[in-house]
Motif scaffolding. Structure first.
Motif, PDB file in Angstrom:
ATOM      1  N   ASP A  49       0.813  -1.218   0.000  1.00 55.01           N
ATOM      2  CA  ASP A  49       0.000   0.000   0.000  1.00 55.01           C
ATOM      3  C   ASP A  49       0.848   1.271   0.000  1.00 55.01           C
ATOM      4  N   ARG A  50       1.951   1.249   0.698  1.00 51.49           N
ATOM      5  CA  ARG A  50       2.816   2.435   0.782  1.00 51.49           C
ATOM      6  C   ARG A  50       3.901   2.448  -0.298  1.00 51.49           C
ATOM      7  N   LYS A  51       3.885   1.436  -1.159  1.00 51.90           N
ATOM      8  CA  LYS A  51       4.861   1.324  -2.257  1.00 51.90           C
ATOM      9  C   LYS A  51       6.310   1.316  -1.739  1.00 51.90           C
ATOM     10  N   ILE A  52       6.502   0.730  -0.582  1.00 51.67           N
ATOM     11  CA  ILE A  52       7.840   0.646   0.014  1.00 51.67           C
ATOM     12  C   ILE A  52       8.769  -0.175  -0.864  1.00 51.67           C
ATOM     13  N   TYR A  53       8.234  -1.181  -1.532  1.00 55.79           N
ATOM     14  CA  TYR A  53       9.062  -2.011  -2.411  1.00 55.79           C
ATOM     15  C   TYR A  53       9.715  -1.160  -3.499  1.00 55.79           C
ATOM     16  N   ARG A  54       9.025  -0.122  -3.993  1.00 55.21           N
ATOM     17  CA  ARG A  54       9.613   0.760  -5.005  1.00 55.21           C
ATOM     18  C   ARG A  54      10.755   1.578  -4.433  1.00 55.21           C
ATOM     19  N   ALA A  55      10.579   2.062  -3.203  1.00 57.99           N
ATOM     20  CA  ALA A  55      11.643   2.824  -2.550  1.00 57.99           C
ATOM     21  C   ALA A  55      12.894   1.968  -2.358  1.00 57.99           C
ATOM     22  N   LEU A  56      12.708   0.658  -2.325  1.00 60.48           N
ATOM     23  CA  LEU A  56      13.832  -0.269  -2.158  1.00 60.48           C
ATOM     24  C   LEU A  56      14.376  -0.774  -3.488  1.00 60.48           C
ATOM     25  N   GLY A  57      13.838  -0.235  -4.581  1.00 58.89           N
ATOM     26  CA  GLY A  57      14.371  -0.556  -5.896  1.00 58.89           C
ATOM     27  C   GLY A  57      13.690  -1.690  -6.624  1.00 58.89           C
ATOM     28  N   TYR A  58      12.532  -2.143  -6.159  1.00 61.16           N
ATOM     29  CA  TYR A  58      11.808  -3.231  -6.816  1.00 61.16           C
ATOM     30  C   TYR A  58      10.688  -2.653  -7.676  1.00 61.16           C
ATOM     31  N   THR A  59      10.453  -3.269  -8.811  1.00 62.22           N
ATOM     32  CA  THR A  59       9.406  -2.785  -9.707  1.00 62.22           C
ATOM     33  C   THR A  59       8.041  -3.369  -9.370  1.00 62.22           C
ATOM     34  N   SER A  60       8.018  -4.467  -8.606  1.00 64.26           N
ATOM     35  CA  SER A  60       6.731  -5.065  -8.236  1.00 64.26           C
ATOM     36  C   SER A  60       6.812  -5.642  -6.835  1.00 64.26           C
ATOM     37  N   ILE A  61       5.651  -5.718  -6.218  1.00 61.16           N
ATOM     38  CA  ILE A  61       5.565  -6.330  -4.895  1.00 61.16           C
ATOM     39  C   ILE A  61       5.873  -7.817  -4.986  1.00 61.16           C
ATOM     40  N   ARG A  62       5.514  -8.453  -6.109  1.00 61.31           N
ATOM     41  CA  ARG A  62       5.780  -9.889  -6.271  1.00 61.31           C
ATOM     42  C   ARG A  62       7.278 -10.176  -6.252  1.00 61.31           C
ATOM     43  N   THR A  63       8.054  -9.337  -6.944  1.00 65.89           N
ATOM     44  CA  THR A  63       9.506  -9.522  -6.955  1.00 65.89           C
ATOM     45  C   THR A  63      10.079  -9.318  -5.560  1.00 65.89           C
ATOM     46  N   TYR A  64       9.620  -8.285  -4.886  1.00 72.57           N
ATOM     47  CA  TYR A  64      10.060  -8.013  -3.515  1.00 72.57           C
ATOM     48  C   TYR A  64       9.727  -9.191  -2.594  1.00 72.57           C
ATOM     49  N   GLY A  80      10.872 -12.709   1.049  1.00 70.19           N
ATOM     50  CA  GLY A  80      10.026 -13.591   1.836  1.00 70.19           C
ATOM     51  C   GLY A  80       9.947 -15.000   1.307  1.00 70.19           C
ATOM     52  N   GLY A  81      10.530 -15.224   0.125  1.00 71.50           N
ATOM     53  CA  GLY A  81      10.453 -16.546  -0.469  1.00 71.50           C
ATOM     54  C   GLY A  81       9.043 -16.912  -0.907  1.00 71.50           C
ATOM     55  N   LEU A  82       8.189 -15.906  -1.116  1.00 75.63           N
ATOM     56  CA  LEU A  82       6.805 -16.168  -1.496  1.00 75.63           C
ATOM     57  C   LEU A  82       6.675 -16.361  -3.002  1.00 75.63           C
ATOM     58  N   THR A  83       5.822 -17.284  -3.389  1.00 76.31           N
ATOM     59  CA  THR A  83       5.504 -17.442  -4.800  1.00 76.31           C
ATOM     60  C   THR A  83       4.563 -16.310  -5.207  1.00 76.31           C
ATOM     61  N   GLU A  84       4.338 -16.164  -6.496  1.00 79.04           N
ATOM     62  CA  GLU A  84       3.406 -15.144  -6.971  1.00 79.04           C
ATOM     63  C   GLU A  84       2.002 -15.401  -6.425  1.00 79.04           C
ATOM     64  N   ALA A  85       1.584 -16.672  -6.395  1.00 78.17           N
ATOM     65  CA  ALA A  85       0.259 -17.018  -5.880  1.00 78.17           C
ATOM     66  C   ALA A  85       0.143 -16.696  -4.387  1.00 78.17           C
ATOM     67  N   CYS A 135       1.884 -14.425  -2.717  1.00 73.02           N
ATOM     68  CA  CYS A 135       1.888 -12.972  -2.603  1.00 73.02           C
ATOM     69  C   CYS A 135       0.492 -12.418  -2.884  1.00 73.02           C
ATOM     70  N   LYS A 136      -0.104 -12.869  -3.962  1.00 74.17           N
ATOM     71  CA  LYS A 136      -1.442 -12.415  -4.344  1.00 74.17           C
ATOM     72  C   LYS A 136      -2.460 -12.765  -3.257  1.00 74.17           C
ATOM     73  N   ALA A 137      -2.390 -13.990  -2.730  1.00 76.45           N
ATOM     74  CA  ALA A 137      -3.322 -14.423  -1.687  1.00 76.45           C
ATOM     75  C   ALA A 137      -3.122 -13.616  -0.407  1.00 76.45           C
ATOM     76  N   PHE A 138      -1.883 -13.401   0.004  1.00 79.83           N
ATOM     77  CA  PHE A 138      -1.611 -12.650   1.226  1.00 79.83           C
ATOM     78  C   PHE A 138      -2.134 -11.225   1.101  1.00 79.83           C
ATOM     79  N   LEU A 139      -1.943 -10.602  -0.060  1.00 78.14           N
ATOM     80  CA  LEU A 139      -2.447  -9.245  -0.258  1.00 78.14           C
ATOM     81  C   LEU A 139      -3.975  -9.234  -0.245  1.00 78.14           C
ATOM     82  N   ARG A 140      -4.586 -10.239  -0.837  1.00 77.32           N
ATOM     83  CA  ARG A 140      -6.047 -10.339  -0.862  1.00 77.32           C
ATOM     84  C   ARG A 140      -6.594 -10.491   0.554  1.00 77.32           C
TER      85      ARG A 140
END
Length: 190
Positions: A84-99, A104-109, A111-116
């Motif tokens: 929500d705060r786009k902190i991943y961008r401040a750390l140089g990542y283009t997406s929350i999934r990559t971050y 966190g070792g999270l898969t894309e699925a 990451c999506k579920a945790f955000l949901r």
């Protein structure tokens, strides 16, 4: 000082002694183990009976698993804040999934579920409690979070906790039974 780059003259981090984990001081009786098929088996012979030391290790493992379950809610919360705060961008990542994958070792699925889940968790205290105590898995929470609201969340959490993931998916996919239509009290009677 960081663990990656020790200060000149200090020992390398790999050579430092790791702190010991606290032991449970009063061992409890071990529960029968669960076999690969999901059935419980009892000890094969008296030689396999647990000692106080093995029971302490067993209890430490159980406590650690409980900690993992409690930390799941915190993980979901912080991932949502970082998103929500786009902190991943401040750390140089283009997406929350990559971050989330890198840190966190999270898969894309996942990451999506945790955000949901995280987007609704503040409004669903029963779900939050069930996730924290481990009675509700994140997969089951993800399955019900789209339908959950403050009025029906406890019913959905109870349903999810009582069913396997497959049975829960089937129950959610089946249409809810409709009440029989009733005559309107304003309709003229025959």
């Amino acid at each position: 000082m960081t663990d990656e780059f020790p200060v000149k003259g200090e020992a390398h981090p790999a050579s430092r002694r790791q702190p010991s984990l606290p032991m449970v001081s009063t061992p409890q009786l071990a529960e029968p183990s669960t076999g690969a098929q999901g059935t419980r088996s009892s000890p094969a012979s008296p030689a396999t009976l647990a000692t106080p030391a093995t029971l302490a290790i067993h209890n430490n493992f159980r406590n650690a698993v409980g900690g993992l379950r409690r930390e799941l809610v915190r993980t979901i919360y912080y991932l949502r804040v970082i998103h929500d705060r786009k902190i991943y961008r401040a750390l140089g990542y283009t997406s929350i999934r990559t971050y989330a994958a890198e840190h966190g070792g999270l898969t894309e699925a996942q990451c999506k579920a945790f955000l949901r889940i995280g987007s609704k968790l503040d409004d669903l205290p029963a779900m939050k409690r069930a996730l924290a105590d481990g009675s509700l898995t994140w997969r089951k929470a993800n399955a019900i979070v789209g339908e959950a609201d403050p009025e029906n969340e406890q019913k959905l959490v109870d349903l999810a906790c009582g069913l396997s993931e497959t049975a829960l998916q089937a129950a959610l996919a089946s249409p809810a039974p409709q009440a029989a239509p009733q005559a309107s009290p304003l309709a003229p009677s025959k």
